[in-house]
Design an enzyme around this catalytic site. Structure first.
Site, PDB file in Angstrom:
ATOM      1  CG  HIS A 108      -0.166   0.059   2.536  1.00  0.00           C
ATOM      2  ND1 HIS A 108       0.309   1.217   3.030  1.00  0.00           N
ATOM      3  CD2 HIS A 108       0.065  -0.774   3.150  1.00  0.00           C
ATOM      4  CE1 HIS A 108       0.914   0.979   4.018  1.00  0.00           C
ATOM      5  NE2 HIS A 108       0.813  -0.167   4.599  1.00  0.00           N
ATOM      6  CD  GLN A 163       3.888   9.205   3.547  1.00  0.00           C
ATOM      7  OE1 GLN A 163       3.034   9.947   3.061  1.00  0.00           O
ATOM      8  NE2 GLN A 163       5.050   9.437   3.521  1.00  0.00           N
ATOM      9  CG  ASN A 186       3.437   3.952   6.338  1.00  0.00           C
ATOM     10  OD1 ASN A 186       2.851   3.761   5.300  1.00  0.00           O
ATOM     11  ND2 ASN A 186       3.944   3.026   7.288  1.00  0.00           N
ATOM     12  N   GLY A 211       1.075  -1.468  12.182  1.00  0.00           N
ATOM     13  CA  GLY A 211       0.377  -2.824  12.396  1.00  0.00           C
ATOM     14  C   GLY A 211      -1.017  -2.994  11.921  1.00  0.00           C
ATOM     15  NE  ARG A 230      -1.551   0.353   6.758  1.00  0.00           N
ATOM     16  CZ  ARG A 230      -1.879  -0.341   7.959  1.00  0.00           C
ATOM     17  NH1 ARG A 230      -3.040  -0.159   8.325  1.00  0.00           N
ATOM     18  NH2 ARG A 230      -1.290  -1.458   8.384  1.00  0.00           N
ATOM     19  CD  GLU A 233       2.461  -4.608   8.256  1.00  0.00           C
ATOM     20  OE1 GLU A 233       2.945  -6.071   8.317  1.00  0.00           O
ATOM     21  OE2 GLU A 233       3.297  -3.811   7.761  1.00  0.00           O
ATOM     22  CG  HIS A 241      -0.672  -4.385   5.185  1.00  0.00           C
ATOM     23  ND1 HIS A 241      -1.112  -3.308   5.458  1.00  0.00           N
ATOM     24  CD2 HIS A 241      -1.768  -5.073   4.801  1.00  0.00           C
ATOM     25  CE1 HIS A 241      -2.533  -3.122   5.379  1.00  0.00           C
ATOM     26  NE2 HIS A 241      -2.943  -4.112   5.005  1.00  0.00           N
TER      27      HIS A 241
END
Length: 202
Positions: free
Chosen positions: A9, A11, A15, A22, A58, A85, A155
Protein backbone atom coordinates in the site's frame (compact mmCIF):
# COMPACT_ATOMS: atom_id res chain seq x y z
CA UNK A 1 1.98 -17.85 -18.31
CA UNK A 2 -0.05 -16.55 -15.36
CA UNK A 3 1.23 -13.48 -13.55
CA UNK A 4 1.07 -12.57 -9.87
CA UNK A 5 1.54 -8.93 -8.92
CA UNK A 6 2.07 -7.83 -5.34
CA UNK A 7 1.89 -4.20 -4.23
CA UNK A 8 2.54 -2.70 -0.82
CA UNK A 9 0.00 0.00 0.00
CA UNK A 10 0.97 3.64 -0.44
CA UNK A 11 2.18 5.79 2.43
CA UNK A 12 -0.23 5.83 5.38
CA UNK A 13 -0.76 8.59 7.92
CA UNK A 14 1.20 6.66 10.54
CA UNK A 15 3.99 5.90 8.05
CA UNK A 16 4.26 9.66 7.71
CA UNK A 17 4.26 10.14 11.49
CA UNK A 18 6.87 7.37 11.96
CA UNK A 19 4.54 5.31 14.15
CA UNK A 20 4.22 1.54 14.45
CA UNK A 21 1.00 0.88 12.56
CA UNK A 22 0.45 -2.87 12.44
CA UNK A 23 -3.23 -3.80 12.41
CA UNK A 24 -4.48 -0.31 13.29
CA UNK A 25 -6.75 0.79 10.44
CA UNK A 26 -5.27 4.12 9.36
CA UNK A 27 -5.83 6.08 6.15
CA UNK A 28 -3.53 6.73 3.23
CA UNK A 29 -1.92 10.15 2.95
CA UNK A 30 -2.20 12.21 -0.23
CA UNK A 31 1.29 10.96 -1.08
CA UNK A 32 0.08 7.39 -0.52
CA UNK A 33 -2.74 7.93 -2.99
CA UNK A 34 -0.27 9.38 -5.48
CA UNK A 35 1.89 6.26 -5.04
CA UNK A 36 -1.15 4.08 -5.74
CA UNK A 37 -1.94 6.05 -8.91
CA UNK A 38 1.70 5.66 -9.94
CA UNK A 39 1.49 1.90 -9.38
CA UNK A 40 -1.61 1.77 -11.55
CA UNK A 41 0.13 3.67 -14.36
CA UNK A 42 3.05 1.22 -14.20
CA UNK A 43 0.57 -1.65 -14.58
CA UNK A 44 -1.02 -0.20 -17.72
CA UNK A 45 -1.58 -3.07 -20.14
CA UNK A 46 -1.76 -5.73 -17.43
CA UNK A 47 -4.96 -7.74 -17.02
CA UNK A 48 -6.13 -9.34 -13.78
CA UNK A 49 -8.85 -11.91 -13.24
CA UNK A 50 -9.07 -11.50 -9.46
CA UNK A 51 -7.67 -9.31 -6.71
CA UNK A 52 -6.84 -9.98 -3.07
CA UNK A 53 -6.30 -7.56 -0.23
CA UNK A 54 -6.39 -7.30 3.56
CA UNK A 55 -9.19 -6.07 5.79
CA UNK A 56 -7.39 -2.74 6.29
CA UNK A 57 -8.49 0.33 4.38
CA UNK A 58 -5.03 1.55 3.37
CA UNK A 59 -4.50 -1.61 1.31
CA UNK A 60 -8.07 -1.63 0.02
CA UNK A 61 -7.88 1.98 -1.18
CA UNK A 62 -4.52 1.32 -2.84
CA UNK A 63 -6.07 -1.59 -4.72
CA UNK A 64 -9.14 0.43 -5.70
CA UNK A 65 -6.99 3.22 -7.14
CA UNK A 66 -4.84 0.75 -9.09
CA UNK A 67 -7.83 -1.07 -10.57
CA UNK A 68 -9.41 2.23 -11.61
CA UNK A 69 -6.15 3.29 -13.26
CA UNK A 70 -5.99 0.11 -15.34
CA UNK A 71 -9.73 0.26 -16.06
CA UNK A 72 -10.56 -3.01 -14.32
CA UNK A 73 -12.56 -1.75 -11.31
CA UNK A 74 -15.12 -4.55 -11.40
CA UNK A 75 -13.00 -7.67 -11.10
CA UNK A 76 -13.73 -9.88 -8.05
CA UNK A 77 -11.96 -8.66 -4.90
CA UNK A 78 -11.32 -10.97 -1.95
CA UNK A 79 -10.60 -9.36 1.43
CA UNK A 80 -9.13 -11.43 4.24
CA UNK A 81 -7.43 -10.70 7.54
CA UNK A 82 -4.81 -13.33 6.71
CA UNK A 83 -3.22 -10.63 4.53
CA UNK A 84 -3.31 -7.97 7.28
CA UNK A 85 -0.14 -6.27 8.41
CA UNK A 86 1.83 -7.87 11.21
CA UNK A 87 0.38 -7.03 14.62
CA UNK A 88 2.95 -4.97 16.53
CA UNK A 89 1.18 -5.47 19.84
CA UNK A 90 2.10 -2.96 22.53
CA UNK A 91 4.19 -0.95 20.03
CA UNK A 92 1.23 -0.02 17.83
CA UNK A 93 0.69 3.72 17.75
CA UNK A 94 4.06 4.51 19.33
CA UNK A 95 6.57 6.74 17.58
CA UNK A 96 9.51 4.60 16.42
CA UNK A 97 12.18 7.06 17.58
CA UNK A 98 10.58 7.44 21.01
CA UNK A 99 10.22 3.67 21.28
CA UNK A 100 13.96 3.27 20.62
CA UNK A 101 14.70 5.68 23.46
CA UNK A 102 12.32 3.87 25.81
CA UNK A 103 13.34 0.28 25.11
CA UNK A 104 16.78 0.75 23.54
CA UNK A 105 17.65 0.78 19.86
CA UNK A 106 18.97 -2.77 19.88
CA UNK A 107 15.80 -4.22 21.40
CA UNK A 108 13.54 -2.33 18.98
CA UNK A 109 15.71 -3.43 16.06
CA UNK A 110 15.29 -7.06 17.17
CA UNK A 111 11.51 -6.65 17.41
CA UNK A 112 11.32 -5.00 13.99
CA UNK A 113 13.75 -7.09 11.98
CA UNK A 114 14.16 -10.53 13.55
CA UNK A 115 12.21 -13.41 12.06
CA UNK A 116 10.88 -15.15 15.15
CA UNK A 117 10.98 -12.67 18.05
CA UNK A 118 7.69 -10.85 18.60
CA UNK A 119 7.16 -7.49 20.32
CA UNK A 120 5.08 -7.64 23.54
CA UNK A 121 1.57 -8.94 22.77
CA UNK A 122 2.30 -8.83 19.03
CA UNK A 123 3.34 -11.05 16.13
CA UNK A 124 6.76 -11.98 14.83
CA UNK A 125 7.38 -12.20 11.10
CA UNK A 126 7.22 -15.98 11.57
CA UNK A 127 3.71 -15.65 13.02
CA UNK A 128 2.71 -13.50 10.04
CA UNK A 129 4.20 -16.06 7.63
CA UNK A 130 2.20 -18.82 9.34
CA UNK A 131 -1.11 -17.14 8.49
CA UNK A 132 -0.23 -15.66 5.08
CA UNK A 133 1.19 -18.77 3.44
CA UNK A 134 -1.61 -21.25 4.24
CA UNK A 135 -4.09 -18.69 2.88
CA UNK A 136 -2.00 -18.23 -0.25
CA UNK A 137 -1.66 -21.99 -0.76
CA UNK A 138 -5.39 -22.61 -0.34
CA UNK A 139 -6.99 -19.59 -1.99
CA UNK A 140 -4.53 -18.03 -4.44
CA UNK A 141 -2.09 -20.66 -5.73
CA UNK A 142 -4.85 -22.84 -7.27
CA UNK A 143 -6.10 -19.84 -9.25
CA UNK A 144 -2.62 -19.21 -10.62
CA UNK A 145 -2.36 -22.91 -11.41
CA UNK A 146 -5.55 -22.60 -13.47
CA UNK A 147 -4.03 -19.74 -15.46
CA UNK A 148 -5.58 -16.73 -13.71
CA UNK A 149 -3.70 -13.45 -13.31
CA UNK A 150 -3.80 -12.18 -9.72
CA UNK A 151 -2.99 -8.90 -7.97
CA UNK A 152 -2.45 -8.65 -4.21
CA UNK A 153 -2.43 -5.28 -2.44
CA UNK A 154 -1.28 -5.74 1.13
CA UNK A 155 1.40 -4.72 3.63
CA UNK A 156 5.12 -4.73 4.15
CA UNK A 157 5.29 -7.75 6.43
CA UNK A 158 2.50 -9.84 4.93
CA UNK A 159 4.15 -9.37 1.52
CA UNK A 160 7.65 -10.04 2.89
CA UNK A 161 6.25 -13.33 4.18
CA UNK A 162 4.95 -14.13 0.72
CA UNK A 163 8.27 -13.18 -0.87
CA UNK A 164 10.04 -15.58 1.53
CA UNK A 165 7.83 -18.38 0.29
CA UNK A 166 7.85 -17.55 -3.42
CA UNK A 167 11.54 -16.72 -3.71
CA UNK A 168 12.93 -19.19 -1.14
CA UNK A 169 14.42 -16.41 0.97
CA UNK A 170 15.89 -17.59 4.27
CA UNK A 171 14.92 -16.25 7.68
CA UNK A 172 18.43 -14.76 7.90
CA UNK A 173 18.16 -12.93 4.58
CA UNK A 174 14.57 -11.70 4.80
CA UNK A 175 15.62 -9.22 7.50
CA UNK A 176 17.45 -7.29 4.77
CA UNK A 177 14.41 -7.12 2.46
CA UNK A 178 12.32 -3.96 2.37
CA UNK A 179 9.37 -3.62 -0.01
CA UNK A 180 8.87 -0.08 -1.32
CA UNK A 181 5.40 1.44 -1.04
CA UNK A 182 3.37 1.59 -4.23
CA UNK A 183 5.84 -0.28 -6.47
CA UNK A 184 4.40 -3.40 -8.17
CA UNK A 185 6.47 -6.59 -8.10
CA UNK A 186 5.59 -8.98 -10.91
CA UNK A 187 6.01 -12.76 -10.81
CA UNK A 188 5.67 -14.77 -13.98
CA UNK A 189 4.72 -18.29 -12.98
CA UNK A 190 5.01 -21.64 -14.70
CA UNK A 191 1.41 -22.83 -14.85
CA UNK A 192 2.24 -26.52 -14.61
CA UNK A 193 4.66 -26.74 -11.69
CA UNK A 194 4.08 -23.35 -10.05
CA UNK A 195 7.74 -22.35 -10.16
CA UNK A 196 8.73 -18.72 -10.59
CA UNK A 197 10.07 -18.05 -14.08
CA UNK A 198 10.92 -14.40 -13.51
CA UNK A 199 10.35 -11.58 -11.06
CA UNK A 200 10.84 -7.84 -11.29
CA UNK A 201 9.80 -4.49 -9.85
CA UNK A 202 8.10 -2.16 -12.32
Amino acid sequence: MPELVIVRHGQSQWNLENRFTGEVDVDLTDKGREEAHSAGKKLEGYHFDLAFTSELKRAQETLEIILNEIKEPNIPIHKNKALNERNYGDLQGLNKAETAIKFGEEQVHIWRRSYDIAPPNGESLKDTYNRVIPYYQKEIAPLLHSGKNIIIAAHGNSLRSLMMYLENITAENIVQVNIPTGVPRVYTIDKMNQTIISTKYL
